[in-house]
Structures are given as structure tokens and as C-alpha cells.
Design a protein around this motif. Structure first.
Motif, PDB file in Angstrom:
ATOM      1  N   LEU A 175       0.811  -1.214   0.000  1.00 34.11           N
ATOM      2  CA  LEU A 175       0.000   0.000   0.000  1.00 34.11           C
ATOM      3  C   LEU A 175       0.846   1.268   0.000  1.00 34.11           C
ATOM      4  N   GLY A 176       2.160   1.124   0.278  1.00 31.05           N
ATOM      5  CA  GLY A 176       3.033   2.288   0.147  1.00 31.05           C
ATOM      6  C   GLY A 176       3.961   2.581   1.298  1.00 31.05           C
ATOM      7  N   VAL A 177       3.797   1.913   2.452  1.00 35.10           N
ATOM      8  CA  VAL A 177       4.690   2.145   3.587  1.00 35.10           C
ATOM      9  C   VAL A 177       5.847   1.160   3.457  1.00 35.10           C
ATOM     10  N   SER A 178       6.835   1.517   2.677  1.00 36.18           N
ATOM     11  CA  SER A 178       7.865   0.571   2.227  1.00 36.18           C
ATOM     12  C   SER A 178       8.835   0.146   3.319  1.00 36.18           C
ATOM     13  N   THR A 179       8.909   0.886   4.425  1.00 37.06           N
ATOM     14  CA  THR A 179       9.869   0.561   5.482  1.00 37.06           C
ATOM     15  C   THR A 179       9.270  -0.256   6.615  1.00 37.06           C
ATOM     16  N   THR A 230      -1.195   5.137  11.654  1.00 37.80           N
ATOM     17  CA  THR A 230      -2.178   4.564  10.735  1.00 37.80           C
ATOM     18  C   THR A 230      -1.632   4.616   9.312  1.00 37.80           C
ATOM     19  N   LEU A 231      -2.220   3.811   8.446  1.00 35.43           N
ATOM     20  CA  LEU A 231      -1.854   3.861   7.031  1.00 35.43           C
ATOM     21  C   LEU A 231      -2.101   5.248   6.454  1.00 35.43           C
ATOM     22  N   SER A 232      -3.199   5.869   6.842  1.00 40.81           N
ATOM     23  CA  SER A 232      -3.552   7.169   6.296  1.00 40.81           C
ATOM     24  C   SER A 232      -2.551   8.243   6.694  1.00 40.81           C
ATOM     25  N   LEU A 233      -2.093   8.220   7.948  1.00 44.02           N
ATOM     26  CA  LEU A 233      -1.097   9.199   8.382  1.00 44.02           C
ATOM     27  C   LEU A 233       0.229   8.988   7.665  1.00 44.02           C
ATOM     28  N   GLU A 234       0.632   7.735   7.535  1.00 44.76           N
ATOM     29  CA  GLU A 234       1.925   7.455   6.909  1.00 44.76           C
ATOM     30  C   GLU A 234       1.941   7.858   5.432  1.00 44.76           C
ATOM     31  N   LEU A 235       0.810   7.689   4.754  1.00 41.33           N
ATOM     32  CA  LEU A 235       0.774   7.921   3.313  1.00 41.33           C
ATOM     33  C   LEU A 235       0.186   9.274   2.923  1.00 41.33           C
ATOM     34  N   GLY A 236      -0.404   9.973   3.900  1.00 43.73           N
ATOM     35  CA  GLY A 236      -0.923  11.303   3.601  1.00 43.73           C
ATOM     36  C   GLY A 236      -2.189  11.308   2.774  1.00 43.73           C
TER      37      GLY A 236
END
Length: 268
Positions: free
Chosen positions: A132-136, A208-214
């Protein structure tokens, strides 16, 4: 990359006792935690008796705190929200709106390897979060769940900056059948975590996923890739790799140390 430790059970084989049948996926929508827990217990008993096949429940709960077996008095909430004491491992956590919760009701193959099962759940979640985009995203040695390292800058400037947990795990295995499972933070607020010591950890944060990905990452967007990854890890087609980026004290062991110190000082 190698797994954190060699499993007792072959890593390239299905960890399900019956790998020939299709997983029964049940999307429950939003359901009260107690009702979902009762349903888990009913299904786990039926699975142990061989009356049903392996089942995965997908659910979102109304806001609630749940306290595992290791929860301490100092962990408890300060905001008056109800707490349900549950039979899983770990300490206190929060479930609520915007959080994806998955409960696998799986009969495990022999020999039952609890650590390997947990690592497979983590592997599926890490794969999904990275997809989903949080690669680390990865693991912290000594702590369960899926984490984002402090060296990663979130897209949303309001996000926490320390090592931060994006998904929590807590399980129970009875008669070889799993209950409870994992919770992935999608669009939920972090407000409720401010009133507890989440999982007994006070030196790290939650995200959250939303915070990490903006951008908003809904439960619906995360569900399909997570279920697909779970099927891959449970089957052994996706093996556990070492995604560890750090180490930290196990909150359960810290609790035991505090108890020993208290006894030594005549306090308990």
C-alpha cells in the motif's frame, strides 16, 4: 532474507491442518466486540470438532478497549471507555472505527508452532502495508506486531515520529484452533491510544496507514490485499523473511521483572 528463527514446522508448507479446502471469508461489517468474540468461540469449537472448515472473520468494531492476560493496572484507560477482559495474550489495546480487524479461525497443522503462526500473520501484514506504500514497515525484535521505524518520515506532518506500531497482534490457540488475530490501523483516530499504555509500551507510538501515506486508506482498500497475503503466508507460498529493523524490551518481560523487584522489596 531468512526468518527471525527457524520454524518447527516446514516454512514452505501450509500451516493449516487441512490445506485442501478454501478459506471461508466472512465479512461481518461493523459488529460489537463481545458479539464477535462470542461468534469466534462458537466457530472455534465447531472447527475443533471438524464441523466447519477454516474461517476468517473480517470486522470493524465500535470503539472499545480490550485487555489481554498481561494487562497491568497502570495500562488501563483514563477516559471512562469500557474495557473487556479477553483470553488472548498481550496487554491492553483499542479497537474501533477505521481499524481493520481480522480473526482467523484455523486448525493448525502438527507440530503446532505458535511463533511461526504469529510470524506468518506479521509477514502477511508487512507485505500488505508495504504494498500500500509504507515501504519501510517491518518488525522490532522483542515486540509483536508491525512497525514503522523512526527514520521514516510520514507524509502527514501530524503523525508520530518515534518507532510506531501500525498493526497489532494477539492470539489464542485452543485444541489446535486459533482465535483472535490482527488489527491494522487504516483511517482511525489515534485519540483513544492517548488514554492507555497501548500493549504496555510507553517508549514508542502508534500510527495509521492514512497518516503514513498522507491520504485516506479505507478498510475496504486494505482488506483485499491483506486477505490475499494471509492466504499466501498460511499456505507457505509466501515464506517469513527477516524484516527486523530494531530491537526493544518485551513489555511482558518487563512486567515480570517489575514483579520480581517488588517481591524482593517486600511489596508483593
Amino acid at each position: 532474507m531468512t526468518a527471525p528463527r527457524d520454524p518447527f514446522f516446514p516454512a514452505d508448507r501450509s500451516i493449516r491442518a487441512d490445506s485442501t479446502t478454501t478459506l471461508d471469508i466472512r465479512n461481518l461489517g461493523r459488529m460489537d466486540y463481545q458479539a464477535a468474540w462470542d461468534l469466534q468461540a462458537e466457530l472455534a469449537a465447531a472447527r475443533a470438532a471438524g464441523d466447519i472448515g477454516d474461517t476468517i472473520l473480517v470486522v470493524e468494531h465500535p470503539n472499545i478497549y480490550t485487555a489481554g492476560k498481561r494487562t497491568q493496572p497502570e495500562d488501563m484507560p483514563t477516559n471512562g471507555l469500557p474495557v473487556i477482559t479477553v483470553d488472548r495474550g498481550g496487554r491492553i489495546t483499542w479497537h474501533g472505527e477505521g481499524q481493520l480487524v481480522v480473526y482467523p479461525i484455523i486448525r493448525l497443522a502438527e507440530p503446532v508452532d505458535v511463533v511461526d503462526y504469529v510470524r506468518r500473520l506479521e509477514e502477511a501484514t508487512i507485505h500488505t502495508v508495504r504494498q500500500l506504500g509504507v515501504s519501510t514497515a517491518g518488525r522490532i525484535d522483542g515486540r509483536s506486531g508491525v512497525w514503522v521505524p523512526s527514520t521514516t518520515t510520514a507524509a502527514d506532518p501530524s503523525a508520530p515520529t518515534r518507532d510506531r506500531k501500525i498493526a497489532a497482534l494477539g492470539i489464542r490457540i485452543t485444541r489446535g484452533v486459533t482465535m483472535h488475530g490482527l488489527a491494522l490501523n487504516c483511517t482511525n483516530t489515534l485519540e483513544y491510544y492517548d488514554h492507555i499504555v497501548a500493549c504496555g509500551i510507553d517508549d514508542a507510538d502508534v500510527t495509521t496507514l492514512s497518516l503514513e501515506l498522507g491520504r485516506p486508506i479505507s478498510i475496504e482498500e486494505a482488506t483485499a490485499p491483506l486477505l490475499a497475503a494471509l492466504e499466501e503466508t498460511l499456505s507457505g507460498r509466501m515464506t517469513v523473511a527477516d524484516h527486523t529493523f530494531g530491537s526493544a524490551p518485551d513489555p511482558t518481560k518487563l512486567t515480570n521483572q517489575k514483579r520480581r523487584q517488588a517481591r524482593a522489596q517486600g511489596q508483593g
